[in-house]
Write an enzyme that holds these catalytic residues in place. Structure first.
Site, PDB file in Angstrom:
ATOM      1  N   TYR A   1       5.513   2.360  12.308  1.00 48.30           N
ATOM      2  CA  TYR A   1       5.217   1.094  12.055  1.00 48.30           C
ATOM      3  C   TYR A   1       3.948   1.255  10.936  1.00 48.30           C
ATOM      4  O   TYR A   1       3.180   0.340  10.826  1.00 48.30           O
ATOM      5  CB  TYR A   1       4.731   0.482  13.169  1.00 48.30           C
ATOM      6  CG  TYR A   1       5.820   0.267  14.096  1.00 48.30           C
ATOM      7  CD1 TYR A   1       7.036  -0.281  14.126  1.00 48.30           C
ATOM      8  CD2 TYR A   1       5.785   1.132  15.270  1.00 48.30           C
ATOM      9  CE1 TYR A   1       8.036  -0.357  14.936  1.00 48.30           C
ATOM     10  CE2 TYR A   1       6.765   0.980  16.462  1.00 48.30           C
ATOM     11  CZ  TYR A   1       7.778   0.309  16.127  1.00 48.30           C
ATOM     12  OH  TYR A   1       8.935   0.390  17.003  1.00 48.30           O
ATOM     13  N   SER A   2       3.758   2.065  10.136  1.00 52.43           N
ATOM     14  CA  SER A   2       2.988   2.176   9.121  1.00 52.43           C
ATOM     15  C   SER A   2       3.477   1.742   7.807  1.00 52.43           C
ATOM     16  O   SER A   2       3.748   2.330   6.738  1.00 52.43           O
ATOM     17  CB  SER A   2       2.487   3.651   8.587  1.00 52.43           C
ATOM     18  OG  SER A   2       1.903   4.336   9.919  1.00 52.43           O
ATOM     19  N   ASN A   3       3.591   0.288   7.912  1.00 53.07           N
ATOM     20  CA  ASN A   3       4.177  -0.280   6.676  1.00 53.07           C
ATOM     21  C   ASN A   3       3.449  -1.677   6.537  1.00 53.07           C
ATOM     22  O   ASN A   3       2.739  -2.598   7.565  1.00 53.07           O
ATOM     23  CB  ASN A   3       5.790  -0.713   7.184  1.00 53.07           C
ATOM     24  CG  ASN A   3       6.437   0.499   7.421  1.00 53.07           C
ATOM     25  OD1 ASN A   3       6.546   1.370   6.888  1.00 53.07           O
ATOM     26  ND2 ASN A   3       6.829   0.285   8.729  1.00 53.07           N
TER      27      ASN A   3
ATOM     28  N   HIS B   1       0.494 -13.356  -9.381  1.00 55.55           N
ATOM     29  CA  HIS B   1       0.374 -14.193  -8.026  1.00 55.55           C
ATOM     30  C   HIS B   1       1.607 -14.305  -7.248  1.00 55.55           C
ATOM     31  O   HIS B   1       2.605 -14.801  -7.755  1.00 55.55           O
ATOM     32  CB  HIS B   1      -0.595 -15.506  -8.632  1.00 55.55           C
ATOM     33  CG  HIS B   1      -0.979 -16.210  -7.348  1.00 55.55           C
ATOM     34  ND1 HIS B   1      -0.785 -17.579  -7.209  1.00 55.55           N
ATOM     35  CD2 HIS B   1      -1.581 -15.862  -6.249  1.00 55.55           C
ATOM     36  CE1 HIS B   1      -1.670 -17.979  -6.449  1.00 55.55           C
ATOM     37  NE2 HIS B   1      -1.923 -17.006  -5.608  1.00 55.55           N
TER      38      HIS B   1
ATOM     39  N   HIS C   1       9.342  -6.176  13.681  1.00 62.42           N
ATOM     40  CA  HIS C   1       9.629  -5.168  12.821  1.00 62.42           C
ATOM     41  C   HIS C   1      10.846  -5.551  12.204  1.00 62.42           C
ATOM     42  O   HIS C   1      11.031  -5.125  10.762  1.00 62.42           O
ATOM     43  CB  HIS C   1       9.839  -3.939  13.386  1.00 62.42           C
ATOM     44  CG  HIS C   1       9.869  -2.549  12.507  1.00 62.42           C
ATOM     45  ND1 HIS C   1       8.964  -2.293  11.492  1.00 62.42           N
ATOM     46  CD2 HIS C   1      10.925  -1.821  12.318  1.00 62.42           C
ATOM     47  CE1 HIS C   1       9.244  -1.355  10.751  1.00 62.42           C
ATOM     48  NE2 HIS C   1      10.726  -1.221  11.539  1.00 62.42           N
TER      49      HIS C   1
ATOM     50  N   ASP D   1       5.940   3.645   5.110  1.00 63.71           N
ATOM     51  CA  ASP D   1       5.941   4.984   5.592  1.00 63.71           C
ATOM     52  C   ASP D   1       7.471   5.675   5.096  1.00 63.71           C
ATOM     53  O   ASP D   1       8.137   4.958   4.460  1.00 63.71           O
ATOM     54  CB  ASP D   1       5.646   5.276   7.290  1.00 63.71           C
ATOM     55  CG  ASP D   1       6.917   4.584   8.001  1.00 63.71           C
ATOM     56  OD1 ASP D   1       7.986   4.348   7.418  1.00 63.71           O
ATOM     57  OD2 ASP D   1       6.462   3.982   8.904  1.00 63.71           O
TER      58      ASP D   1
END
Length: 129
Positions: free
Chosen positions: A118-120, A20, A96, A28
């Protein structure tokens, strides 16, 4: 042999050790990886595996109570922004550069072959009860 779910032994084992509030960065292929954080690198070729495919596989097995993404994804990668908003209702946006700083606190990083900006996302693990 496993019948279904995540077959990558390193990733399946790392996920089994999450608790948890632990954080998982799904990123990316261009995201800088901070030193000292365990990385499962799935990148094979540009775009393979895709960020969306890896995210969907992780979400099928993880309890997620929240997520953080770069605010730049909205303008810089609207398709990814829509995907994240659809999959993760508890979504927080940060610059970012802040996302990169926060990634140092991740317990696990899963690097994809994604080659779009920005594929994070940082996923915060929840509990199933």
């Amino acid at each position: 042999m496993k019948r279904a779910g995540i077959l990558n032994a390193g990733l399946a084992g790392a996920m089994a050790r999450l608790g948890h509030t632990d954080q998982v960065l799904v990123c990316d292929s261009g995201m800088p990886v901070p030193p000292g954080v365990r990385v499962v690198d799935l990148a094979f070729l540009p775009g393979i595996p895709a960020f969306a495919d890896v995210l969907d596989g992780l979400l099928a097995e993880l309890v997620v109570e929240g997520a953080t993404v770069a605010e730049e994804v909205r303008a810089g990668n609207p398709g990814c922004a829509d995907l994240l908003a659809a999959r993760l209702p508890e979504l927080a946006y940060v610059p970012h550069e802040e996302l990169k700083r926060l990634s140092a606190g991740a317990r696990l990083i899963v690097r994809t072959g994604e080659a779009t900006p920005y594929s994070n996302v940082i996923l915060r693990c929840g509990v199933a009860f």
